[in-house]
Design an enzyme around this catalytic site. Structure first.
Site, short mmCIF file in Angstrom:
data_model
loop_
_atom_site.label_atom_id
_atom_site.label_comp_id
_atom_site.label_asym_id
_atom_site.label_seq_id
_atom_site.Cartn_x
_atom_site.Cartn_y
_atom_site.Cartn_z
N TYR A 104 -34.86 -3.64 32.83
CA TYR A 104 -35.26 -4.48 31.69
C TYR A 104 -36.13 -5.62 32.19
O TYR A 104 -36.25 -5.86 33.40
CB TYR A 104 -34.03 -5.02 30.94
CG TYR A 104 -33.33 -6.16 31.65
CD1 TYR A 104 -33.62 -7.49 31.35
CD2 TYR A 104 -32.38 -5.92 32.64
CE1 TYR A 104 -32.99 -8.53 32.00
CE2 TYR A 104 -31.74 -6.96 33.29
CZ TYR A 104 -32.05 -8.27 32.97
OH TYR A 104 -31.42 -9.30 33.63
N CYS A 105 -36.74 -6.34 31.26
CA CYS A 105 -37.52 -7.54 31.59
C CYS A 105 -37.35 -8.54 30.43
O CYS A 105 -36.28 -8.61 29.86
CB CYS A 105 -38.99 -7.19 31.85
SG CYS A 105 -39.85 -6.52 30.41
N ARG A 106 -38.38 -9.26 30.08
CA ARG A 106 -38.27 -10.20 28.97
C ARG A 106 -38.49 -9.51 27.63
O ARG A 106 -37.68 -9.61 26.73
CB ARG A 106 -39.27 -11.36 29.12
CG ARG A 106 -39.08 -12.45 28.06
CD ARG A 106 -40.18 -13.50 28.09
NE ARG A 106 -41.46 -13.00 27.63
CZ ARG A 106 -41.79 -12.82 26.34
NH1 ARG A 106 -40.94 -13.10 25.39
NH2 ARG A 106 -42.97 -12.36 26.01
#
Length: 141
Positions: A104-106
């Site tokens: 995941y990331c932002r």
């Protein structure tokens, strides 16, 4: 006579189709139905990622953001490997290329790039689940 046979056959097929559609899916079938194969990695919904985190044990969560973003808040148990460094750090930090890796990331853009990079490097069980901005299950600092 032939019309009656054809109508009877169509009725049987229709009834069989209705009953086939009403069967329960197994957990594996439900999981596969929620995954979207991007070609070399899977994109899964966040509730599926949460289920994996709650019910399974042999996985790694990769946060593809920068260290400063990770320090502001991240999903419990995640390790940070910025997507710009994934190719340099993956083999050291993720030695088992068959292990389940959740990414995941932002917002989901960088995690897709990281997931594709991992797949390109030969990782076979990569699942990307978007961004922490949509994560509804709590974060830690």
């Amino acid at each position: 006579m032939n019309k009656k046979i054809i109508l009877f056959a169509l009725a049987i097929i229709t009834i069989a189709s209705v009953f086939a559609g009403c069967t329960q899916k197994t957990d594996k079938e439900q999981t596969e139905a929620t995954q979207v194969n991007i070609g070399t990695y899977y994109q899964i919904p966040q509730d599926e990622a949460k289920r994996i985190m709650d019910e399974e044990s042999d996985y790694i969560i990769v946060d593809a953001r920068e260290q400063s973003e990770y320090d502001e808040g991240h999903i419990k148990g995640a390790i940070v490997i910025p997507y710009t460094e994934i190719e340099q750090k993956a083999e050291e930090m993720l030695p088992d290329k068959e292990q389940l890796i959740l990414v995941y990331c932002r917002s989901g853009r960088r995690s897709k790039i990281a997931a594709q990079s991992l797949a390109n490097m030969g990782y076979t069980n990569v699942k990307e689940f978007g961004g922490i901005i949509d994560w509804q299950y709590g974060i830690e600092k």
